[in-house]
Design an enzyme around this catalytic site. Structure first.
Site, PDB file in Angstrom:
ATOM      1  N   GLU A 153       0.139  -1.220   5.660  1.00  0.00           N
ATOM      2  CA  GLU A 153       1.144  -0.700   6.597  1.00  0.00           C
ATOM      3  C   GLU A 153       0.859   0.749   6.965  1.00  0.00           C
ATOM      4  O   GLU A 153       0.971   1.139   8.119  1.00  0.00           O
ATOM      5  CB  GLU A 153       2.550  -0.807   5.969  1.00  0.00           C
TER       6      GLU A 153
ATOM      7  N   ASP B 252       0.826  -1.206   0.000  1.00  0.00           N
ATOM      8  CA  ASP B 252       0.000   0.000   0.000  1.00  0.00           C
ATOM      9  C   ASP B 252       0.864   1.262   0.000  1.00  0.00           C
ATOM     10  O   ASP B 252       2.034   1.235   0.401  1.00  0.00           O
ATOM     11  CB  ASP B 252      -0.944   0.009   1.214  1.00  0.00           C
TER      12      ASP B 252
HETATM   13 ZN   LIG Z   1       6.535   2.455   4.165  1.00  0.00          ZN
END
Ligand SMILES: [Zn+2]
Length: 450
Positions: free
Chosen positions: A150, A81
């Site tokens: 994340e 992401d």
């Molecule tokens: Zn990162």
């Protein structure tokens, strides 16, 4: 363009933005990214065991590459992401076009995620595919763990850790994003610093709330909620945390000392022999960046009061973001804040709590020395770089892995200038083609060296 670079570009073009609310995350770009990886890395997909993490993290990718031995498994991490692109950010080239742009340092691939963190993800896959094509078998089991959330502290990494724990996998070491081969990393040092995060501060957010009598601003009471909150924030500003210089920072200064120009070298060499408290105060005095290396930091971020300029808020609220130094704790930080505010009317709540990570060893004997392996691999690919551990100020998915592994390191083998490091989560993020290919070589060397 180099064929390996084309897959990086293709990956950058898919806007894999995760939302804090999983229901608001568009799954399509992630599906597209998975297709692209399957298309471009057929050997990886055919020969590695894909581990499904189920509904806990449907978009996370976890693979096991069986090695000659499973005694000392290794986990290589990256995340799929990216942070969203703000329309106001003045990107010189479209953030999701992956243009190849000529720069004074050679051609670069432009776009969100080139450094954080698809550049790393695709480099790992490229290295694995290249080794598989040569019929290479790693000496140890290698796990690839690519989370899908994340940037929003989502469930991918915890789900991967739970799965590894369920299988009884105790990694020898884990390598995630974090440090880099950083140009202009330290004032006066011309060599790049290959900085490897050996711990990270705990990112924690507290809220301070004062409730009281609101009403019309034409008849204000004394000490209205906003003023009381203001006093609390001012007190916090005046009562910063005490200095605490952790081992990796002392090590960083010691390793750098030899690379500084002479007068500075003498000063720094002396500084590492000075008592930690004196050194800490010197780092705090030298500016915000060095201060953050020497103590827990806190700063007010959001402020909420009344919705209109003629209304006294009945509730004034601020959030304070803290980065807690290794060796300290969320509970102690909350205590410090309560004591500094010293006002029962100010309610302190924990919004988000992350303990600082434990210190990963950097001076182990050769046999267990994962840090020594990273160091050797850096010196082989980036001979001029000064390798040093450091304390990361930001959080990574790898903090979750500290539950199952004592050696968690944070490093991307990518050369980044100061400007490039500033582009992360900002605009004009780009990676030089040559630097990215060196990154692939670094992972190849690491996997061969296991
Ligand atoms: Zn990162």
């Amino acid at each position: 363009m180099h064929p390996d670079v084309e897959i990086l570009r293709a990956a950058i073009r898919v806007p894999t933005v995760a939302d804090r609310d999983p229901a608001l995350t568009d799954p399509e770009p992630f599906a597209r990214l998975h297709e692209l990886l399957a298309e471009h890395f057929p050997l990886l997909h055919a020969q590695l065991e894909r581990v499904d993490l189920g509904d806990a993290a449907p978009r996370a990718l976890l693979w096991r590459w069986a090695g000659a031995s499973a005694d000392r498994p290794v986990v290589l991490m990256a995340h799929q992401d990216v942070v969203p692109v703000t329309p106001d950010d003045p990107w010189t080239h479209d953030a999701f076009a992956a243009d190849v742009v000529e720069t004074p340092d050679g051609p670069a691939v432009w776009g969100r995620g080139t450094l954080d963190d698809k550049g790393q993800l695709v480099a790992i896959c490229t290295a694995v595919e290249r080794l598989l094509a040569d019929g290479f078998e790693p000496a140890q089991d290698v796990w690839l763990s690519f989370g899908a959330d994340e940037e929003v502290s989502g469930p991918s990494a915890p789900a991967a850790v739970a799965e590894l724990a369920r299988r009884g996998v105790e990694p020898w070491f884990v390598l995630d994003e974090g440090g880099a081969v950083a140009g202009q990393a330290f004032p006066g040092v011309s060599a790049p610093g290959a900085v490897i995060g050996s711990t990270e501060k705990g990112t924690t957010t507290l809220s301070l709330t004062v409730t009281g009598r609101g009403g019309h601003s034409s008849t204000p009471p004394t000490r209205a909620p906003a003023a009381r909150l203001g006093r609390a924030l001012w007190r916090l500003d005046r009562h910063q945390f005490g200095v605490n210089v952790p081992g990796p920072t002392v090590d960083l200064l010691r390793r750098l000392a030899g690379h500084l120009p002479l007068p500075l070298r003498a000063l720094l060499a002396g500084a590492t022999r000075t008592p930690p408290a004196v050194l800490g105060r010197a780092l705090v005095a030298a500016g915000p960046e060095t201060a953050a290396m020497a103590r827990t930091t806190m700063v007010a971020t959001t402020l909420v009061g009344a919705p209109a300029h003629n209304v006294i808020p009945a509730r004034a609220r601020a959030e304070v973001n803290l980065r807690i130094m290794p060796g300290e704790s969320v509970a102690a930080a909350v205590e410090h804040v309560r004591a500094a505010v010293d006002d029962d009317e100010v309610v302190v709540d924990v919004v988000e709590a992350n303990e600082p990570s434990p210190l990963s060893p950097t001076t182990e004997p050769e046999a267990q020395g994962a840090f020594a392996l990273l160091e050797r691999t850096v010196s082989a690919v980036f001979p001029e770089a000064v390798v040093t551990p450091y304390v990361m100020m930001a959080g990574t998915d790898s903090r979750t892995f500290t539950a199952i592994c004592p050696r968690v390191y944070r490093f991307a083998p990518l050369r980044m200038s100061k400007e490039q490091r500033a582009s992360i989560h900002s605009y004009d993020e780009h990676v030089h083609v040559a630097a990215w290919l060196e990154g692939v070589d670094w992972y190849v060397a690491l996997l061969k060296g296991l």
